[in-house]
Scaffold this active site. Sequence first.
Site, short mmCIF file in Angstrom:
data_model
loop_
_atom_site.label_atom_id
_atom_site.label_comp_id
_atom_site.label_asym_id
_atom_site.label_seq_id
_atom_site.Cartn_x
_atom_site.Cartn_y
_atom_site.Cartn_z
N GLY A 18 0.66 -1.20 -0.01
CA GLY A 18 0.11 -0.09 0.02
C GLY A 18 0.89 1.11 0.04
O GLY A 18 1.95 1.16 -0.54
N CYS A 19 0.54 2.46 0.54
CA CYS A 19 1.12 3.54 0.75
C CYS A 19 2.58 3.26 1.19
O CYS A 19 2.66 2.74 2.47
CB CYS A 19 0.46 4.59 1.43
SG CYS A 19 1.28 6.15 1.59
N PHE A 20 3.51 3.81 0.42
CA PHE A 20 4.95 3.38 1.26
C PHE A 20 5.17 4.44 2.14
O PHE A 20 6.06 3.79 3.06
CB PHE A 20 5.95 3.42 -0.10
CG PHE A 20 6.00 4.59 -0.91
CD1 PHE A 20 5.50 5.82 -0.53
CD2 PHE A 20 6.42 4.40 -2.18
CE1 PHE A 20 5.73 6.83 -1.58
CE2 PHE A 20 6.41 5.58 -3.02
CZ PHE A 20 5.98 6.63 -2.89
N TRP A 21 4.55 5.52 2.42
CA TRP A 21 4.70 5.99 3.73
C TRP A 21 4.69 5.27 5.10
O TRP A 21 5.41 5.29 5.74
CB TRP A 21 3.85 7.18 3.79
CG TRP A 21 3.98 8.26 2.94
CD1 TRP A 21 4.90 8.35 1.77
CD2 TRP A 21 3.10 9.63 2.90
NE1 TRP A 21 4.63 9.63 1.22
CE2 TRP A 21 3.70 10.36 1.97
CE3 TRP A 21 1.85 10.00 3.46
CZ2 TRP A 21 2.90 11.65 1.44
CZ3 TRP A 21 1.39 11.04 2.96
CH2 TRP A 21 1.85 11.75 2.05
#
Length: 189
Positions: A18-21
């Site tokens: 998902g979001c790499f953050w």
Amino acid sequence: MNLDNINTTYSTAIFAGGCFWCMVSPFDILDGIIEVKSGYMGGHLENPTYKDVKSQTSGHFEVIKITYDPKVISYEKLLQAFWRQINPMDDEGQFQDRGSSYRAAIFYTNEEQKTVAEESKKELNESGRFPDAVVTRILPASKFYDAEEFHQDFYKKSPVEYKKDRSISGRDEFIQQYWGEDYYSIYEE
């Protein structure tokens, strides 16, 4: 960190969750991690930008590339940490982030990683931890493109925005529901 003179005994693991953050910090804190880079992999567009990937037209996944010392941490342990970060039953994205660029995947860099990843997925499927099948993809690694500097170590550079985004994502609630106290065991070893 300057990796120009990287020790040739270091290895690489590549995960999409998902979001790499939200994928960087859980690996950053493990012993044996040299570097975690946010980037893009698996698409057809050369030199994709965040805008390209987010548009869902480049075919790329948001990924993290982990450089690690296998004498300190094993690929198996990295997989254990990976499974604790994602919803492995969801093939349409992860948590609040929907679309093909946010799907979960393990990108293997050699046949040994492929075998270990497949066994890990099989064990998770058979564990009964999840009510539905584990559908996370296991794919051959392709060219990795660094994400823009803005996205690197986002949780450190923009902690308020990171915490706000993570708090509304549903990721932590999912982790608590399916892993509970077991989540922390990977960090206590």
